[in-house]
Design an enzyme around this catalytic site. Structure first.
Site, short mmCIF file in Angstrom:
data_model
loop_
_atom_site.label_atom_id
_atom_site.label_comp_id
_atom_site.label_asym_id
_atom_site.label_seq_id
_atom_site.Cartn_x
_atom_site.Cartn_y
_atom_site.Cartn_z
N SER A 10 -10.43 -0.60 2.47
CA SER A 10 -11.36 -1.50 2.59
C SER A 10 -11.21 -2.81 1.74
O SER A 10 -11.90 -3.79 1.55
CB SER A 10 -12.69 -1.09 2.01
OG SER A 10 -13.15 0.38 2.94
N ARG A 23 0.76 -1.05 0.12
CA ARG A 23 -0.06 0.05 -0.01
C ARG A 23 0.82 1.23 0.13
O ARG A 23 1.93 1.33 0.57
CB ARG A 23 -1.04 0.12 1.29
CG ARG A 23 -1.93 1.13 1.33
CD ARG A 23 -3.29 0.76 1.90
NE ARG A 23 -4.14 1.76 2.08
CZ ARG A 23 -5.13 2.18 1.23
NH1 ARG A 23 -4.99 1.57 -0.16
NH2 ARG A 23 -5.82 3.04 1.40
N THR A 68 -10.37 0.89 -7.94
CA THR A 68 -9.77 -0.45 -7.55
C THR A 68 -9.96 -1.60 -8.54
O THR A 68 -10.95 -1.50 -9.45
CB THR A 68 -9.43 -1.04 -6.26
OG1 THR A 68 -10.98 -1.58 -6.07
CG2 THR A 68 -9.36 -0.03 -5.22
N ASP A 86 -7.68 8.69 1.37
CA ASP A 86 -8.03 7.73 2.43
C ASP A 86 -7.47 7.87 3.74
O ASP A 86 -7.98 7.41 4.77
CB ASP A 86 -7.43 6.39 1.80
CG ASP A 86 -8.28 5.58 0.82
OD1 ASP A 86 -9.35 6.33 0.38
OD2 ASP A 86 -7.68 4.46 0.36
N ASN A 126 -6.86 4.41 -6.10
CA ASN A 126 -7.90 5.15 -5.23
C ASN A 126 -9.09 5.59 -6.15
O ASN A 126 -9.56 4.81 -6.92
CB ASN A 126 -7.44 6.28 -4.37
CG ASN A 126 -8.30 6.57 -3.30
OD1 ASN A 126 -9.38 5.68 -3.22
ND2 ASN A 126 -8.17 7.47 -2.62
N GLY A 180 -14.25 -1.65 -5.34
CA GLY A 180 -15.32 -0.77 -5.13
C GLY A 180 -15.40 -0.18 -3.85
O GLY A 180 -16.47 0.19 -3.33
N GLY A 181 -14.34 0.13 -3.28
CA GLY A 181 -14.22 1.04 -2.14
C GLY A 181 -15.00 0.44 -0.62
O GLY A 181 -14.96 -0.74 -0.66
#
Ligand code: NAG
Ligand code: NAG
Ligand code: NAG
Ligand code: NAG
Ligand code: NAG
Ligand code: NAG
Length: 628
Positions: free
Chosen positions: A482, A141, A411, A453, A431, A502-503
């Site tokens: 997430s 990340r 994503t 985020d 993002n 999809g967050g």
């Protein structure tokens, strides 16, 4: 079964913004679908196979005859783009490990779906080795730059989401390389060749990318880098057009030949930093040199007879899923989640989970041991279950939310299982759609906007709760996420690989697909296709799917369930959108004969059972899986 409606929007409610040309092509596709349906080919797998089957597969062209589902005794790749799945499968055919295939597939996705992921972003990757049964988490990340600070967006909140200042230090190349060092069998450069070829030789704009190009037209036209790639002659590219990104090809080529150093401590990094600075960002070479992949054991939760392994924080995915599934399990029956009542209980469990998960953050910076323990604890789940009532829902306060929600976006998720039954589950992201809205002209790389985020003290969120301190910005810190890449085993044998994009909708979507298949016994494709519901805690509304997706399927929650939920005082809202899920399952009821296991390296390991693999790519995004 597919329901096809001519008058229905092709891809949600924004199609009106598309140019006429695109619309007429889309209409053409719908007509073909309609004709196919009239001819009576009822099963949707076959529909996809039948349309346009004359179309030949060429370099970068979309192979329209592929299906949403594949079966194989050897290996499967399920990505959200068929070309990339096929590239992954080709690595397996060459004897590659699942990690080799995952790297090649991820690089391809960064080229053909640059709005969702790429080497300018980051990812979470779960790898399970069948020979050791070890499951590892590769945390690639993005991190906050060294010059970042808690109040850096105090005077301009927009800059947290839009523009080069929203960029965090990219991790994808470093993480893919680390996983390859441990597991890869093919040459590093081999994994890059297909992606380079697509970026340099051109690739066809798929419907999902085409839709986003037209939706984000202003953003693209306002950025010199994005417009050079997506509007090369001054006009936006459309579905079916060929797109070129030679600068990205050059960057990939350099990393392929010289390794990640050229990105993190060499000429590609220098070009990127120069472009970012030019665009107003704060990324430096020190940031790139400092970037470190975190490799740990995966977090595993044992529930309902399965072992589910995924990312530790800063992902809230595994812990979130664990809490929700443990709440359902604490009803004392695996079938507590069955039918409409089960869905009501699931929604209530998700509302509690969202409230709890905002206590999480990067464990290197904040002490969250207590919350990790709780979210994995069946006893804590049982306490929450006792607060859930089968006849009603409650206003948000009831769930004791303390902090405003992370509302992440975008994503891409992909799953791989190889012929030795090694498995990879990886979710990657920049993002928001097209990340920061900036493409570095000299490297062809889309900048992420992962700083978005983080929580910050001055941001007023839609839920009017205070921002989550555990997720405040610190240099080098990773923001909460997430993303939920998972690998599922039973009796120490691989049974599933799953994850989604999809967050904020990822956790609910992955939970629902898990329950649909592994608990309710739905077939893999049905488990993914089944209409889903989402909740964000605030606003206090159940979002239910009602949309006609790219390939013409209409996905909608049934009336009976809607009526049931309304009777429990849920407010319902239709949504033409949602998360995208990819799934691979292994079925030991269909064992594999030893003759078909000739590709891998560890095939003689008697402890590893081999069943037939089924891979599904979510028809919502029109991705296709590929088999070896
Ligand atoms: C797709 O069509 C091509 C050419 O007609 C054919 O060779 C190929 O086998 C088809 N693939 C599938 C998966 O049906
Ligand atoms: C705030 O940031 C945005 C995005 O980077 C930028 O376009 C805008 O000009 C900035 N506004 C001010 C007042 O600096
Ligand atoms: C960066 O490259 C230089 C040589 O150009 C080398 O001395 C240094 O150790 C490298 N730093 C890192 C962190 O790899
Ligand atoms: C779940 O619901 C279905 C009907 O939707 C029913 O046929 C099945 O028996 C139920 N399963 C259990 C274990 O309750
Ligand atoms: C569901 O979607 C269809 C189009 O796909 C639309 O006509 C209908 O109005 C929608 N229903 C609701 C309740 O929004
Ligand atoms: C569901 O309800 C809507 C209106 O509430 C109705 O138009 C539609 O026909 C119903 N669908 C089914 C399958 O019963």
């Amino acid at each position: 079964m597919a329901k096809l409606r001519l008058q229905a929007p092709l891809m949600g409610s924004d199609e009106r913004k598309e140019k006429k040309n695109t619309w007429s092509r889309a209409l053409g596709l719908l007509l073909v679908l309609l004709i196919v349906s009239i001819v009576g080919v009822a099963f949707r797998e076959n529909i996809a196979r039948c349309i346009l089957s004359q179309e030949k597969k060429q370099n970068g062209r979309i192979n329209h005859n592929l299906s949403d589902i594949v079966e194989s005794e050897r290996g499967v790749v399920a990505a959200d783009d068929g070309r990339c799945s096929e590239i992954g499968a080709s690595m397996l055919r060459q004897g590659g490990h699942a990690v080799d295939a995952a790297v090649a597939t991820a690089l391809c996705l960064g080229v053909v779906n640059p709005m969702a992921s790429g080497i300018g972003g980051g990812a979470f990757m779960i790898v399970r080795s069948s020979s050791t049964s070890k499951t590892q988490a590769f945390d690639m990340r993005e991190t906050a730059p060294l010059a970042a600070s808690e109040n850096m967006y105090g005077s301009n909140l927009t800059a947290k989401y839009v523009g080069a200042l929203s960029m965090a230090v990219p991790g994808e190349i470093a993480g893919l390389h680390e996983a390859w060092l441990q597991y890869g069998r093919l040459a590093w450069r081999t994994l890059f060749q297909p992606a380079i070829k697509l970026a340099r030789g051109g690739f066809e704009i798929a419907p999902y990318l085409g839709l986003h190009i037209s939706q984000f037209a202003d953003m693209i036209m306002n950025d010199p880098g994005l417009s050079r790639v997506f509007a090369p002659k001054g006009e936006l590219l459309q579905i079916g057009d060929i797109c070129y990104n030679p600068e990205l090809a050059g960057s990939l080529d350099a990393v392929a030949e010289q390794g990640p150093q050229v990105f993190y401590n060499g000429t590609i990094g220098e070009r990127l930093v120069r472009d970012v600075k030019e665009a107003g960002g704060i990324l430096t070479m020190d940031d790139l040199r400092n970037y470190q992949v975190k490799v740990t054991d995966a977090v595993t939760t044992n529930v309902m007879g399965y072992s589910i392994s995924g990312m530790p924080p800063p992902s809230s995915g595994t812990l979130g899923l664990s809490l929700v599934v443990n709440i359902l399990n604490s009803y004392g029956s695996f079938y507590a989640a069955n039918r409409s009542l089960g869905l009501h209980r699931l929604i209530e469990a998700m509302k509690h989970m969202f409230a709890v998960r905002m206590n999480l953050g990067d464990p290197d910076f904040v002490d969250i041991i207590e919350y990790i323990r709780k979210m994995l604890s069946p006893a804590f789940a049982k306490q929450i279950q006792q607060k859930i009532f089968d006849d009603t829902t409650f206003p948000p306060d009831y769930y004791l939310p303390r902090w405003s929600q992370l509302r992440d976006h975008g994503t891409s998720h992909l799953c791989v299982v190889d012929s030795d039954r090694n498995a990879v589950s990886i979710t990657s992201t920049v993002n928001f759609v097209f990340g920061a809205g900036v493409l570095s002209p000299n490297t062809g790389i889309v900048l992420n906007n992962e700083m978005g985020d983080f929580s910050i003290p001055t941001e007023k969120s839609p839920d009017l709760l205070p921002p989550a301190p555990a997720n405040f910005i610190r240099p080098n810190k990773r923001p909460l996420s997430s993303m939920t890449p998972l690998i599922i085993t039973k009796n120490d044998q691989l049974v599933g690989v799953v994850g989604g994009s999809g967050g904020m909708h990822i956790i609910p979507a992955v939970v629902q697909v898990f329950l649909n298949h592994f608990i309710m016994g739905m077939k893999p494709l049905a488990a993914v296709q089944h209409p889903r519901v989402y909740h964000q805690l605030i606003p206090n509304v159940v979002l239910y799917e009602n949309w006609t997706v790219i390939d013409g399927d209409h996905i909608e929650l049934d009336n009976e369930t809607k009526i049931f939920l309304k009777a429990r005082h849920h407010k319902l809202e239709a949504r033409a959108g949602g998360a995208i899920v990819q799934l691979i399952v292994q079925d030991f009821q269909k064992p594999v004969t030893s003759t078909s296991r000739r590709i891998g390296k560890e095939s003689n390991n008697a402890q590893v059972l081999h069943g037939t693999l089924t891979g599904v790519s979510d028809p919502r995004k029109d991705g296709k899986p590929a088999a070896v």
